[in-house]
Design a protein around this motif. Sequence first.
Motif, short mmCIF file in Angstrom:
data_model
loop_
_atom_site.label_atom_id
_atom_site.label_comp_id
_atom_site.label_asym_id
_atom_site.label_seq_id
_atom_site.Cartn_x
_atom_site.Cartn_y
_atom_site.Cartn_z
N CYS A 1 -54.20 30.77 23.63
CA CYS A 1 -53.70 32.11 23.92
C CYS A 1 -52.24 32.12 24.35
O CYS A 1 -51.69 31.10 24.79
N ALA A 2 -51.66 33.29 24.21
CA ALA A 2 -50.32 33.60 24.73
C ALA A 2 -50.43 34.87 25.55
O ALA A 2 -51.32 35.70 25.32
N PHE A 3 -49.54 35.05 26.51
CA PHE A 3 -49.52 36.28 27.29
C PHE A 3 -48.99 37.43 26.44
O PHE A 3 -47.99 37.28 25.72
N LYS A 4 -49.66 38.56 26.50
CA LYS A 4 -49.21 39.74 25.76
C LYS A 4 -48.14 40.47 26.56
O LYS A 4 -48.38 40.95 27.67
N GLU A 5 -46.95 40.53 25.99
CA GLU A 5 -45.83 41.24 26.61
C GLU A 5 -45.30 42.29 25.62
O GLU A 5 -45.80 42.42 24.49
N GLU A 6 -44.31 43.05 26.03
CA GLU A 6 -43.80 44.14 25.18
C GLU A 6 -43.30 43.64 23.84
O GLU A 6 -43.42 44.34 22.83
N ASN A 7 -42.72 42.46 23.80
CA ASN A 7 -42.17 41.94 22.55
C ASN A 7 -43.13 41.01 21.82
O ASN A 7 -42.73 40.30 20.89
N SER A 8 -44.41 40.97 22.22
CA SER A 8 -45.40 40.13 21.53
C SER A 8 -45.87 40.81 20.25
O SER A 8 -45.99 42.03 20.18
N ASN A 9 -46.20 40.01 19.24
CA ASN A 9 -46.77 40.50 17.99
C ASN A 9 -48.21 40.01 17.92
O ASN A 9 -48.47 38.85 17.62
N GLY B 1 -54.77 35.59 21.01
CA GLY B 1 -54.68 34.30 20.36
C GLY B 1 -55.84 33.99 19.44
O GLY B 1 -56.47 34.89 18.88
N ILE B 2 -56.14 32.70 19.34
CA ILE B 2 -57.13 32.16 18.40
C ILE B 2 -58.39 31.82 19.18
O ILE B 2 -58.39 30.91 20.01
N GLU B 3 -59.46 32.55 18.91
CA GLU B 3 -60.68 32.41 19.68
C GLU B 3 -61.72 31.58 18.94
O GLU B 3 -61.91 31.71 17.74
N GLY B 4 -62.41 30.73 19.69
CA GLY B 4 -63.57 30.02 19.17
C GLY B 4 -64.75 30.24 20.09
O GLY B 4 -64.57 30.39 21.30
N ILE B 5 -65.94 30.32 19.53
CA ILE B 5 -67.18 30.43 20.31
C ILE B 5 -67.92 29.10 20.14
O ILE B 5 -68.24 28.70 19.02
N ASN C 1 -52.72 22.77 11.17
CA ASN C 1 -52.48 23.79 10.15
C ASN C 1 -51.36 24.76 10.51
O ASN C 1 -51.11 25.73 9.77
N GLY C 2 -50.67 24.54 11.62
CA GLY C 2 -49.53 25.37 11.98
C GLY C 2 -49.86 26.62 12.76
O GLY C 2 -48.96 27.41 13.09
N ASP C 3 -51.15 26.83 13.11
CA ASP C 3 -51.53 28.04 13.82
C ASP C 3 -50.91 28.12 15.22
O ASP C 3 -50.55 29.20 15.70
N VAL C 4 -50.78 26.99 15.89
CA VAL C 4 -50.18 26.99 17.22
C VAL C 4 -48.72 27.39 17.15
O VAL C 4 -48.24 28.20 17.96
N LYS C 5 -47.98 26.85 16.17
CA LYS C 5 -46.57 27.21 16.00
C LYS C 5 -46.42 28.70 15.71
O LYS C 5 -45.51 29.38 16.23
N GLN C 6 -47.30 29.24 14.87
CA GLN C 6 -47.23 30.66 14.53
C GLN C 6 -47.53 31.53 15.75
O GLN C 6 -46.85 32.53 16.00
N LEU C 7 -48.53 31.15 16.53
CA LEU C 7 -48.85 31.90 17.75
C LEU C 7 -47.69 31.83 18.74
O LEU C 7 -47.36 32.83 19.39
N GLU C 8 -47.07 30.68 18.83
CA GLU C 8 -45.91 30.53 19.72
C GLU C 8 -44.78 31.46 19.30
O GLU C 8 -44.13 32.09 20.15
N ALA C 9 -44.57 31.59 18.00
CA ALA C 9 -43.51 32.47 17.52
C ALA C 9 -43.82 33.93 17.80
O ALA C 9 -42.90 34.75 17.96
N ARG C 10 -45.09 34.29 17.85
CA ARG C 10 -45.51 35.67 18.11
C ARG C 10 -45.57 36.01 19.61
O ARG C 10 -45.73 37.17 19.97
N ALA C 11 -45.46 34.99 20.47
CA ALA C 11 -45.78 35.18 21.88
C ALA C 11 -44.75 36.01 22.64
O ALA C 11 -45.10 36.82 23.49
N GLY C 12 -43.48 35.80 22.37
CA GLY C 12 -42.46 36.46 23.18
C GLY C 12 -42.21 35.67 24.46
O GLY C 12 -42.56 34.50 24.58
N VAL C 13 -41.61 36.33 25.45
CA VAL C 13 -41.23 35.65 26.68
C VAL C 13 -42.43 35.53 27.62
O VAL C 13 -43.39 36.31 27.54
N LEU C 14 -42.39 34.53 28.49
CA LEU C 14 -43.43 34.38 29.50
C LEU C 14 -43.28 35.47 30.56
O LEU C 14 -42.16 35.85 30.92
N PRO C 15 -44.38 35.99 31.09
CA PRO C 15 -44.29 36.99 32.15
C PRO C 15 -43.74 36.39 33.43
O PRO C 15 -43.77 35.17 33.63
N SER C 16 -43.28 37.23 34.32
CA SER C 16 -42.63 36.77 35.55
C SER C 16 -43.61 36.15 36.54
O SER C 16 -43.19 35.43 37.45
#
Length: 298
Positions: A213-221, A143-147, A170-185
């Motif tokens: 952040c989003a969970f990284k799954e097989e269908n995540s971009n 996802g999008i990291e800040g320090i 700025n739409g970054d959350v929507k874009q990350l959501e579109a890249r996330a894929g399904v939630l893990p089990s």
Amino acid sequence: MEWLERMNRAIDYIEENLTGDIELSEAARMACCSSYHFQRMFSFITNVTLSEYIRRRRLTLAALELQHSGVAKVIDVALKYGYDSPVSFARAFHALHGITPAMARQDGIALKAYPRLSFLITIRGADAMNYRIETKESFEVFGIEGIFRTDGDGEAPQTPAKLWEQSHANGDVKQLEARAGVLPSFVSQDLYPVNAVCSYRKTGPDTFPYMLCAFKEENSNTDGYTTVTIPAYTWVIFPSEPHQWEQFGDTIETLYRRFYTEWLPTAGYEQVDGVEFEMNGTKNGLNYIELWFAVRKI
């Protein structure tokens, strides 16, 4: 209680160094946690920031010294308690006490005193705390990291809340959501695809990482995003009751405060390096929060 002993050791260190340099990383080391985690925990427990507590204690002692000494110069007292000039000292002194440093010498003058803190176990109400403890294998998020600095200084965005605000705008959350894929089990399917994780790696004594952040799954971009591996941990998870959006701030603050003031001091666990997730979702058309804290038995 070991947790109480650690917190009181940290306060002892601060009190012993009120007339010198206070290294927040050293206070945090005595509390066996990160600097960010220590300051956050301190604020939730005491309802005052650590920096404000130190300021109040120094100005309390400075007022006592001016009042009882009778001969100490204002400039000497200012320097002793960490102020570069009589002007900055006088400004801070007036903000706390409502009078100038010179007036503190007057007989019968009213001053404010903030005593040393001590951490104790207190008996609270019988309200139940809903939680569960789960052990999860290692997983990845991206996802999008800040320090961020623990004192809030630095370049914008200066706080995680501002990072959320900016990323929604700025739409970054929507874009990350579109890249996330399904939630893990292994997570509740009531959660949103985009959540937040904090303090998952070391970034410096006075900074901490925070990621939308989003969970990284097989269908995540994950192209263009920061990816982080979260090790296998035991997690204590605190769910909220479903609530209206306008109750979000009070609800999440209550969950944090009860974790730090009621559960952590008595449960026989300690937090691991401050690692935590803020999960958000919906239940029955209402907002829903889960706070995950990485813990281990003491």
